[in-house]
Write a protein that holds these residues in place. Structure first.
Motif, PDB file in Angstrom:
ATOM      1  N   GLY A 193      33.272  40.660  54.208  1.00  0.00           N
ATOM      2  CA  GLY A 193      32.897  39.631  53.241  1.00  0.00           C
ATOM      3  C   GLY A 193      32.821  40.146  51.818  1.00  0.00           C
ATOM      4  N   SER A 194      32.394  41.393  51.645  1.00  0.00           N
ATOM      5  CA  SER A 194      32.327  41.964  50.300  1.00  0.00           C
ATOM      6  C   SER A 194      33.714  42.015  49.661  1.00  0.00           C
ATOM      7  CB  SER A 194      31.727  43.373  50.352  1.00  0.00           C
ATOM      8  OG  SER A 194      30.396  43.345  50.815  1.00  0.00           O
ATOM      9  N   GLN A 195      34.743  42.275  50.482  1.00  0.00           N
ATOM     10  CA  GLN A 195      36.096  42.277  49.932  1.00  0.00           C
ATOM     11  C   GLN A 195      36.549  40.863  49.563  1.00  0.00           C
ATOM     12  OE1 GLN A 195      39.108  44.911  51.469  1.00  0.00           O
ATOM     13  NE2 GLN A 195      37.655  45.892  52.870  1.00  0.00           N
ATOM     14  N   SER A 196      36.081  39.870  50.292  1.00  0.00           N
ATOM     15  CA  SER A 196      36.393  38.482  49.936  1.00  0.00           C
ATOM     16  C   SER A 196      35.823  38.148  48.564  1.00  0.00           C
ATOM     17  CB  SER A 196      35.828  37.523  50.988  1.00  0.00           C
ATOM     18  OG  SER A 196      36.344  37.783  52.273  1.00  0.00           O
ATOM     19  N   ILE A 197      34.584  38.555  48.323  1.00  0.00           N
ATOM     20  CA  ILE A 197      33.970  38.304  47.016  1.00  0.00           C
ATOM     21  C   ILE A 197      34.725  39.060  45.930  1.00  0.00           C
ATOM     22  CG2 ILE A 197      31.895  38.759  45.639  1.00  0.00           C
ATOM     23  CD1 ILE A 197      30.262  38.056  48.122  1.00  0.00           C
ATOM     24  N   GLY A 198      35.099  40.300  46.203  1.00  0.00           N
ATOM     25  CA  GLY A 198      35.878  41.062  45.239  1.00  0.00           C
ATOM     26  C   GLY A 198      37.186  40.373  44.894  1.00  0.00           C
ATOM     27  N   MET A 199      37.828  39.765  45.893  1.00  0.00           N
ATOM     28  CA  MET A 199      39.091  39.074  45.640  1.00  0.00           C
ATOM     29  C   MET A 199      38.885  37.826  44.787  1.00  0.00           C
ATOM     30  SD  MET A 199      41.910  40.446  46.553  1.00  0.00           S
ATOM     31  CE  MET A 199      42.782  38.931  46.187  1.00  0.00           C
ATOM     32  N   LEU A 200      37.813  37.080  45.023  1.00  0.00           N
ATOM     33  CA  LEU A 200      37.538  35.913  44.182  1.00  0.00           C
ATOM     34  C   LEU A 200      37.310  36.346  42.735  1.00  0.00           C
ATOM     35  CD1 LEU A 200      37.012  32.942  43.695  1.00  0.00           C
ATOM     36  CD2 LEU A 200      34.666  33.262  44.549  1.00  0.00           C
ATOM     37  N   VAL A 201      36.577  37.432  42.543  1.00  0.00           N
ATOM     38  CA  VAL A 201      36.363  37.957  41.196  1.00  0.00           C
ATOM     39  C   VAL A 201      37.691  38.415  40.585  1.00  0.00           C
ATOM     40  CG1 VAL A 201      35.280  39.837  39.879  1.00  0.00           C
ATOM     41  CG2 VAL A 201      33.945  38.536  41.547  1.00  0.00           C
ATOM     42  N   ASN A 202      38.553  39.044  41.384  1.00  0.00           N
ATOM     43  CA  ASN A 202      39.881  39.424  40.881  1.00  0.00           C
ATOM     44  C   ASN A 202      40.608  38.223  40.280  1.00  0.00           C
ATOM     45  OD1 ASN A 202      39.569  42.069  41.756  1.00  0.00           O
ATOM     46  ND2 ASN A 202      40.892  41.853  43.544  1.00  0.00           N
ATOM     47  N   LEU A 203      40.626  37.122  41.017  1.00  0.00           N
ATOM     48  CA  LEU A 203      41.309  35.923  40.536  1.00  0.00           C
ATOM     49  C   LEU A 203      40.738  35.462  39.198  1.00  0.00           C
ATOM     50  CD1 LEU A 203      43.285  33.526  41.043  1.00  0.00           C
ATOM     51  CD2 LEU A 203      41.367  32.363  42.190  1.00  0.00           C
ATOM     52  N   LEU A 204      39.428  35.442  39.089  1.00  0.00           N
ATOM     53  CA  LEU A 204      38.796  34.977  37.858  1.00  0.00           C
ATOM     54  C   LEU A 204      39.037  35.931  36.700  1.00  0.00           C
ATOM     55  CD1 LEU A 204      35.442  33.725  39.432  1.00  0.00           C
ATOM     56  CD2 LEU A 204      37.354  32.308  38.658  1.00  0.00           C
ATOM     57  N   LEU A 205      39.038  37.228  36.984  1.00  0.00           N
ATOM     58  CA  LEU A 205      39.236  38.202  35.914  1.00  0.00           C
ATOM     59  C   LEU A 205      40.639  38.141  35.322  1.00  0.00           C
ATOM     60  CD1 LEU A 205      37.471  41.410  37.346  1.00  0.00           C
ATOM     61  CD2 LEU A 205      36.589  39.826  35.616  1.00  0.00           C
ATOM     62  N   LEU A 206      41.617  37.748  36.121  1.00  0.00           N
ATOM     63  CA  LEU A 206      42.994  37.739  35.629  1.00  0.00           C
ATOM     64  C   LEU A 206      43.149  36.933  34.342  1.00  0.00           C
ATOM     65  CD1 LEU A 206      45.057  37.336  38.936  1.00  0.00           C
ATOM     66  CD2 LEU A 206      44.953  39.362  37.464  1.00  0.00           C
ATOM     67  N   SER A 207      42.401  35.854  34.233  1.00  0.00           N
ATOM     68  CA  SER A 207      42.508  35.000  33.048  1.00  0.00           C
ATOM     69  C   SER A 207      41.204  34.938  32.266  1.00  0.00           C
ATOM     70  CB  SER A 207      42.963  33.594  33.451  1.00  0.00           C
ATOM     71  OG  SER A 207      44.226  33.630  34.075  1.00  0.00           O
TER      72      SER A 207
END
Length: 768
Positions: free
Chosen positions: A386-400
């Motif tokens: 689950g921690s990696q899922s949260i990291g991936m959501l943050v990745n998406l937001l950080l891109l823009s």
């Protein structure tokens, strides 16, 4: 755009999936409230109580942790919030006479619904092993006897658990008491649900909580919504979501089940919509991702965003990625981009259960939006990765650059009304998160330096026989935890169990060798102490702090507040000290708020005044201001090493089970047996499965089966007596109710970083 991951051929001989064809909200919500009110007979005063609920100067709901707006609706409560208040204010009473008629062994055989229907506890009780009954006692006797037991135990062999209901004042003193006594064993209900947020977000953006405020919901252009059933678990959020949709915001949903709250909604406070108007369609796209498939889905979204950025640059157009933000505020992008390039669309489709075309279309929505919010629930957190899922959501937001500016950011939706606030004021097993230096300065003692128990650590110590004592500040923990058979067998072997509670539940029926039931007030009741009527405070999911003042007459003259019970235990247990002013703190809660303000001056200065302002006060959030309290000092792109967050992969005959709450439920509290928003009524012992999977497995609707665990150890975990029920689910997915299916979750099957039980993707098999 298709709303499902693949077309399903019509099969005339297949059973029709159960479902609910109406919108969330509407007349169904009002009928649901009325049904519980009639059953509980809460009395005419409940209307006045609900009128004050979640309003400035009123009392704050004990249900979800949603915001209390500065300009409230005429009725600022939802169906489940009203049910929680009515449940608290029932006219039924569970008196010593009831316990005189029933042994604890007999009560253990009842379900939690029947136990709680006996009503409010009215007197302090102690367990008598000779008769196997709880018997009436006095507060003085209870405090003296519990203190004597605590002082006979090694402090580190005890655990002080907190559910998410108690106010900030009680939580602060509870944490202080534990450390004065000698341990940091302070798990709370966050360990069972959103601790992955506290750990995962902290790692990548430096904040253990979400970055958005309520105002951001009014300014975002798109919302990417993961793993949360808003219609059942936080219905008040439907109002701002509806407003967002109606001004043009696009909501893209990823969830294994199609939950009605994010399909369509009728506002019960809008007379036109309730009568002749149409329901509001809530989603722009809805994708039924497979359990744990959010990592792969987010990989697909990010892959599309990066692709569109490259295309636009090649054509001389504007950049899609926010390169200035990335350069100034982030680290790790290059490694993440390499991972995106190495990951094929075939792998993404297999990991998510979704089609490339759909993920690309969702990625286009992200790119077209200027301000994006990421909202999620336990469907994202309760997985082995689950921690990696949260990291991936943050990745998406950080891109823009969608963190740290208005209308954008990451927002976990928490369940308990003050679980985030309890962590804020010291309920934590991690010493680095506790105000140890402030304790030394304010109270003249040296707090213990070793990290304490998470909930999983406590349960393991229970199995090992090293945890001897337990105090529970609310909750029904033994029912909420995984691995029931092993945990329940060990629970009663503790030397001491103490429960601060409002109603009887299953955990109370597993007494230790010395066991006590200490009844407390509910938030809607008047907290009268030596200094007069007292207020409490709490924190919402948006990091705002509110005051709450109860007005209802207590259910019994023998009840004490949670704070008064904690101070009574602490005073009886600990040596006298001039700076440990338990009586003064009990008499006047403003003294406790002064301690909180002195402990956390930057966030809580003048809190006794500010908590009463409309909309509460914002305690601040560093990541909201683009200050990154991470190891690198920057927001961190992370590179996942799995594409599915479940702990084990697919295999012939293996399914992944998602555990759910019903529409008539708050955590382990069952208000009734109606799951209206899923079209399910009656028994909670059901197994939801798609008609296609039923056909492949040779199952028939109504057939009774057993679910068995398939996580890979040698322990047999099984739940028999489940009725096969057709439902619209992704391939390989089953669903059923929490906590009835908790016995299938191994204690060791939890998020790698936070130890949150992985209850949203449990590997199981079906035995017929």
């Amino acid at each position: 755009m298709a709303e499902q991951q693949h077309a399903r051929p019509a099969e005339s001989d297949q059973p029709k999936p159960r479902g609910y064809d109406h919108a969330a909200g509407g007349w169904g919500s009002l009928k649901g409230i009325s049904r519980i009110e009639l059953k509980e007979k809460a009395g005419p005063g409940v209307a006045e109580t609900l009128k004050r609920q979640n309003k400035p100067g009123g009392h704050m709901c004990t249900s979800c942790a949603y915001a209390k707006p500065a300009n409230p609706h005429p009725f600022e409560f939802c169906e489940n919030g009203a049910k929680a208040t009515i449940w608290d204010l029932t006219s039924a009473r569970c008196t010593p006479d009831f316990f005189a008629e029933h042994t604890v062994s007999e009560l253990r055989g009842r379900d939690d619904y029947d136990l709680e229907m006996e009503g409010r506890l009215t007197h302090p009780l102690r367990y008598d092993p000779a008769t196997d009954k709880y018997v009436e006692t006095s507060w003085d006797e209870a405090f003296r006897a519990i203190a004597a037991k605590l002082n006979a135990l090694d402090p580190k062999s005890t655990t002080f658990y907190a559910s998410g209901k108690a106010g900030l004042e009680a939580a602060y003193l509870y944490a202080l008491f534990a450390r004065m006594y000698g341990h940091n064993n302070l798990p709370d209900s966050s360990n069972m649900c959103h601790e992955t947020t506290s750990v995962g977000l902290k790692k990548v953006i430096g904040s253990p909580v979400g970055t958005c405020t309520l105002d951001d919901l009014g300014k975002c252009d798109a919302i990417f919504y993961f793993g949360q059933n808003v219609g059942t678990n936080s219905p008040r959020l439907l109002h701002p979501l509806k407003d967002a949709v109606e001004r043009g915001c696009k909501i893209v949903v990823f969830n294994p089940l199609k939950e009605r709250g994010l399909v369509e909604f009728v506002d019960p406070q809008d007379p036109l919509q309730m009568t002749i108007g149409k329901a509001t369609r809530m989603n722009h796209m809805y994708f039924q991702v497979k359990p744990g498939g959010d990592i792969a889905a987010l990989m697909g979204l990010c892959k599309r965003v990066v692709q569109l950025d490259a295309q636009s640059r090649a054509e001389g157009g504007p950049e899609v990625l926010d390169s200035q933000f990335i350069a100034q505020h982030t680290t790790g992008l290059d490694q993440f981009i390499r991972k995106l390039e190495e990951t094929s669309w075939d792998e993404i489709e297999a990991g998510s259960g979704l089609r490339r075309a759909d993920l690309e279309a969702a990625g286009d929505v992200y790119v077209e939006a200027d301000k994006v919010m990421g909202i999620y629930g336990m469907g994202l957190t309760q997985h082995v990765h689950g921690s990696q899922s949260i990291g991936m959501l943050v990745n998406l937001l950080l891109l823009s650059g969608n963190i740290g500016r208005e209308g954008a950011g990451v927002t976990p939706i928490r369940g308990h009304s003050n679980v985030q606030g309890q962590r804020t004021v010291g309920i934590t097993e991690k010493t680095k998160l506790a105000p140890m230096e402030k304790y030394r300065a304010l109270f003249d003692f040296d707090p213990p330096e070793e990290d304490g128990h998470t909930t999983v650590d406590f349960l393991q110590a229970l199995l090992d026989g090293t945890n001897k004592g337990y105090i529970g500040l609310g909750g029904n923990l033994a029912k909420a935890v995984p691995d029931h058979e092993r945990i329940h067998a060990a629970w009663g072997e503790m030397e001491l169990t103490v429960h601060i509670a409002t109603k009887l539940n299953k955990t109370h029926c597993m007494p230790g060798k010395s066991a006590w039931l200490l009844p407390c007030l509910v938030r809607a009741e008047e907290h009268m102490e030596a200094g007069g009527a007292q207020a409490v405070s709490m924190e919402d999911s948006f990091s705002h702090i509110y005051g709450s003042m109860g007005k209802r007459t207590p259910a019994s003259e023998h009840l004490k507040s949670e704070l008064a019970i904690i101070t009574g235990l602490a005073k009886a247990t600990l040596p006298a000290h001039p700076k440990w002013q338990w009586d003064e703190w009990t008499a006047d809660y403003t003294r406790v708020r002064d301690l909180i303000a002195r402990t956390y001056p930057d966030q809580f200065h003048d809190m006794d005044t500010r908590m009463w302002q409309p909309g509460g006060f914002y305690r601040g959030n560093a990541a909201h201001d683009r200050v990154w309290k991470t190891d690198s000092g920057l927001a961190e792109f992370t590179t996942p090493d799995v594409l599915n967050a479940c702990g084990v992969g697919d295999a012939p005959g293996r399914y992944h089970l998602v555990t759910l709450r019903s529409n008539d439920q708050f955590n382990t509290t069952i208000y009734g047996h109606s799951d209206r928003l899923r079209g399910l009524e009656g028994s909670r012992m059901i197994l939801l499965i798609s008609p296609q999977e039923m056909e492949r497995a040779g199952l028939k609707e109504g057939q009774v089966v057993t679910l068995v665990g398939d996580a890979g150890d040698d322990i047999r975990r099984a739940v028999p007596g489940l009725t096969v029920t057709p439902y619209d689910l992704p391939d390989g997915t089953l669903a059923g109710y929490f906590p009835e299916l908790n016995p299938l979750v191994p204690l060791w099957y939890h998020d790698k970083l936070s130890k949150t039980p992985a209850s949203k993707g449990v590997p199981v098999r079906i035995e017929t």
